[in-house]
Design a protein around this motif. Structure first.
Motif, mmCIF file in Angstrom:
data_model
loop_
_atom_site.group_PDB
_atom_site.id
_atom_site.type_symbol
_atom_site.label_atom_id
_atom_site.label_comp_id
_atom_site.label_asym_id
_atom_site.label_seq_id
_atom_site.Cartn_x
_atom_site.Cartn_y
_atom_site.Cartn_z
ATOM 1 N N ALA A 62 0.831 -1.206 0.000
ATOM 2 C CA ALA A 62 0.000 0.000 0.000
ATOM 3 C C ALA A 62 0.863 1.252 0.000
ATOM 4 C CB ALA A 62 -0.935 -0.008 1.203
ATOM 5 N N ARG A 63 1.906 1.270 0.813
ATOM 6 C CA ARG A 63 2.802 2.430 0.858
ATOM 7 C C ARG A 63 3.499 2.631 -0.473
ATOM 8 N NH1 ARG A 63 5.508 1.468 6.780
ATOM 9 N NH2 ARG A 63 3.659 2.056 7.967
ATOM 10 N N PHE A 64 3.963 1.547 -1.071
ATOM 11 C CA PHE A 64 4.639 1.641 -2.361
ATOM 12 C C PHE A 64 3.676 2.161 -3.425
ATOM 13 C CE2 PHE A 64 6.227 -0.278 -6.348
ATOM 14 C CZ PHE A 64 7.452 0.376 -6.389
ATOM 15 N N TYR A 65 2.427 1.715 -3.386
ATOM 16 C CA TYR A 65 1.422 2.180 -4.338
ATOM 17 C C TYR A 65 1.202 3.683 -4.182
ATOM 18 C CZ TYR A 65 -3.142 2.912 -6.466
ATOM 19 O OH TYR A 65 -4.176 3.400 -7.211
ATOM 20 N N ILE A 66 1.064 4.162 -2.943
ATOM 21 C CA ILE A 66 0.849 5.589 -2.702
ATOM 22 C C ILE A 66 2.057 6.393 -3.160
ATOM 23 C CG2 ILE A 66 0.579 7.336 -0.883
ATOM 24 C CD1 ILE A 66 -1.072 5.167 0.647
ATOM 25 N N LEU A 67 3.253 5.924 -2.830
ATOM 26 C CA LEU A 67 4.473 6.606 -3.248
ATOM 27 C C LEU A 67 4.567 6.674 -4.765
ATOM 28 C CD1 LEU A 67 7.168 7.842 -2.206
ATOM 29 C CD2 LEU A 67 8.144 5.568 -2.502
#
Length: 54
Positions: free
Chosen positions: A35-40
């Protein structure tokens, strides 16, 4: 079910519990990282597109 079978089942169940919780923790951490990688990735893409428009 015999008493011996019940005891062996409960012992096996108790041994497996830490491994199941470890698997759940790993799954949860992997999901959070995804999820963090997607947002970044979305933020970087928006910044790049925003700079192209100027």
């Amino acid at each position: 079910m015999k008493q011996e079978e019940k005891n062996s089942f409960s012992k096996t169940k108790n041994i497996c519990l830490p491994f199941k919780s470890f698997g759940r923790r790993c799954t949860r951490l992997a999901r959070e990282h995804r999820a963090r990688f997607y947002i970044l990735r979305r933020c970087v893409t928006m910044l790049i597109c925003w700079q192209d428009c100027e």
